[in-house]
Design an enzyme around this catalytic site. Structure first.
Site, PDB file in Angstrom:
ATOM      1  N   PRO A  92       0.823  -1.213   0.000  1.00  0.00           N
ATOM      2  CA  PRO A  92       0.000   0.000   0.000  1.00  0.00           C
ATOM      3  C   PRO A  92       0.852   1.256   0.000  1.00  0.00           C
ATOM      4  CG  PRO A  92      -0.927  -1.611   1.496  1.00  0.00           C
ATOM      5  CD  PRO A  92       0.383  -2.178   1.016  1.00  0.00           C
ATOM      6  N   CYS A  93       0.443   2.233  -0.817  1.00  0.00           N
ATOM      7  CA  CYS A  93       1.326   3.360  -1.113  1.00  0.00           C
ATOM      8  C   CYS A  93       0.943   4.662  -0.415  1.00  0.00           C
ATOM      9  CB  CYS A  93       1.330   3.606  -2.624  1.00  0.00           C
ATOM     10  SG  CYS A  93      -0.289   4.097  -3.286  1.00  0.00           S
ATOM     11  N   GLN A  94      -0.162   4.680   0.351  1.00  0.00           N
ATOM     12  CA  GLN A  94      -0.660   5.961   0.846  1.00  0.00           C
ATOM     13  C   GLN A  94       0.357   6.689   1.734  1.00  0.00           C
ATOM     14  OE1 GLN A  94      -2.279   3.119   0.812  1.00  0.00           O
ATOM     15  NE2 GLN A  94      -4.336   3.391  -0.014  1.00  0.00           N
ATOM     16  N   PHE A 126       3.521   6.711   1.382  1.00  0.00           N
ATOM     17  CA  PHE A 126       4.679   7.161   0.609  1.00  0.00           C
ATOM     18  C   PHE A 126       4.320   8.260  -0.375  1.00  0.00           C
ATOM     19  CE2 PHE A 126       4.953   2.385   0.884  1.00  0.00           C
ATOM     20  CZ  PHE A 126       5.777   2.355   1.990  1.00  0.00           C
ATOM     21  N   SER A 127       3.026   8.358  -0.733  1.00  0.00           N
ATOM     22  CA  SER A 127       2.628   9.207  -1.853  1.00  0.00           C
ATOM     23  C   SER A 127       2.841  10.681  -1.545  1.00  0.00           C
ATOM     24  CB  SER A 127       1.150   8.969  -2.189  1.00  0.00           C
ATOM     25  OG  SER A 127       0.733   9.849  -3.207  1.00  0.00           O
TER      26      SER A 127
END
Length: 428
Positions: A107-109, A111-112
């Site tokens: 899941p990238c939230q 890092f975004s």
């Protein structure tokens, strides 16, 4: 059997069933691309029930070449990766030596750079679960996808130093794997969306292919031209190339087939080479064409924003502060598509993008087209969610936004297939 399915079936037979596990699989964009490239799925790990329902519906059991060779020791349900590692350790160890590729995107939230970027976001810890799964399965190849912010530094308040997750993962994997990383732009691979993404690939040191890994992304870029030409596609496919056959003004509307009280776009036929490629294998109208129910005032505001963005030269860019103030918009990021360029990155919020000519937000299908999902691929679950449920639920718009574009995934899969074949031939 459709032409696409026949082609995939032939590819699978010719590649001796190279096997992969897809972790943080979402709705299956990465799996779809890998399967199209000839890889055979073993297992898909996805926590959210709605995203897993979509994946399971599109890759059902006994549907060669799309099905997974699901181990009987692991239930075919939505799995949290940490629960899987804790409760199915022996079953995962039993797969060691039987999986050539571990693929996935944690899941990238957290890092975004487009979101609330926090090093201590609990979702960031799932990167460690990916590395743990590598140690259990011992695949010959690894593939990781994430937002470009994965490779950007976090500033740590306590020490005023900077670090990033990409470097940490690369260091952990490099003990046993030759690793290469790059930031790729999806539009360079025929996806009608800019979508810059961090990609990591690695090959077990025993394969002795450090030179091939070092040149992996250069070869990938070189392969893209021939790959796209073979399919009648090109780089820099525009938004209009992708979705002009889905315009309401061309097709009219019908009652939404899956949501009472909503309208959906009708459908006639594809117009462009890209649209024909996406519609291949789909019988009749694509699914997921439900339209948002905009108030008249919202429609009027969107018309004004489209016109202002054209005049200001801000298509594909965030609507100007002046235009937002004029229409009482507090939303930070809202864009009008440029019909002559690839779309900006598709997000999970339906109102982040406005259609280039029609005063409305995009449908799930239009977002899916911008992500290069074929029209036969359908989505399940809620369309949207809100409030505190946004951190727990993955409805259709979010499933599409979180996915790896299948067209990019397929090209990654083909390059990995070639690399693995070259490495195994040279060692035999």
């Amino acid at each position: 059997m459709s032409a696409e399915r026949q082609t995939a079936e032939t590819a699978r037979r010719e590649t001796l069933d190279r096997r992969f596990v897809d972790v943080f699989a979402g709705c299956g964009g990465l799996s779809l691309g890998l399967k199209r490239a000839g890889w055979q799925g073993v297992l898909a790990v996805e926590k959210d029930p709605m995203a897993f329902e979509t994946l399971d519906a599109n890759f059902p059991p006994n549907s060669e070449p799309w099905s997974y060779d699901w181990p009987s020791s692991i239930e075919r349900v939505a799995w949290d990766i940490e629960d899987l590692l804790r409760n199915k350790t022996e079953a995962l160890k039993a797969l060691a030596g039987q999986v050539e590729l571990l693929a996935g995107g944690p899941p990238c939230q957290g890092f975004s750079v487009a979101g609330r970027r926090r090093r201590d976001d609990p979702r960031n810890g799932l990167v460690g679960a990916y590395v743990e799964l590598v140690s259990l399965l011992r695949p010959k190849l690894v593939l990781m996808e994430n937002v470009r912010g994965f490779a950007a530094a976090f500033k740590c308040d306590a020490t005023d130093t900077k670090t990033n997750f990409a470097t940490e993962v690369e260091e952990q994997l490099s003990r046993d794997y030759d690793v290469a990383t790059a930031i790729l732009r999806a539009s360079d691979f025929g996806v009608p969306q800019l979508r810059p993404r961090f990609i990591l690939v690695g090959a077990a040191k025993e394969l002795d292919c450090s030179a091939q890994i070092e040149g992996f992304f250069e070869e990938l870029q070189a392969d893209a031209v021939g790959f796209l030409n073979q399919r009648g596609l090109s780089r820099e496919t525009t938004s209009r190339d992708a979705i002009s056959d889905l315009e309401v003004t061309r097709n009219g509307t019908v009652a939404s087939p899956d949501t009472t009280g909503f309208e959906a776009t009708g459908y006639k036929e594809p117009k462009t080479a890209y649209q024909r490629a996406m519609h291949r294998g789909c019988i009749g109208s694509p699914s997921d064409l439900r339209l948002a129910r905009h108030r008249e005032s919202t429609t009027a505001r969107f018309e004004a924003i489209i016109e202002a963005s054209r005049e200001e030269g801000r298509l594909n860019m965030t609507v100007s502060p002046e235009t937002k103030r004029a229409h009482g918009i507090k939303k930070a990021a809202i864009r009008v598509l440029d019909p002559l360029r690839p779309a900006p990155t598709v997000t999970s919020l339906p109102d982040d993008l406005i259609h280039y000519s029609e005063p409305r937000t995009l449908t799930v299908r239009e977002n899916a087209r911008l992500q290069s999902f074929p029209d036969w691929f359908s989505f399940r679950g809620k369309y949207t969610t809100g409030g505190d449920r946004r951190v727990r639920e993955v409805p259709r718009f979010t499933q599409v936004a979180n996915a790896v574009p299948p067209l990019l995934a397929e090209q990654l899969g083909e390059r990995l297939m070639k690399l693995f074949g070259e490495a195994t031939r040279s060692s035999s």
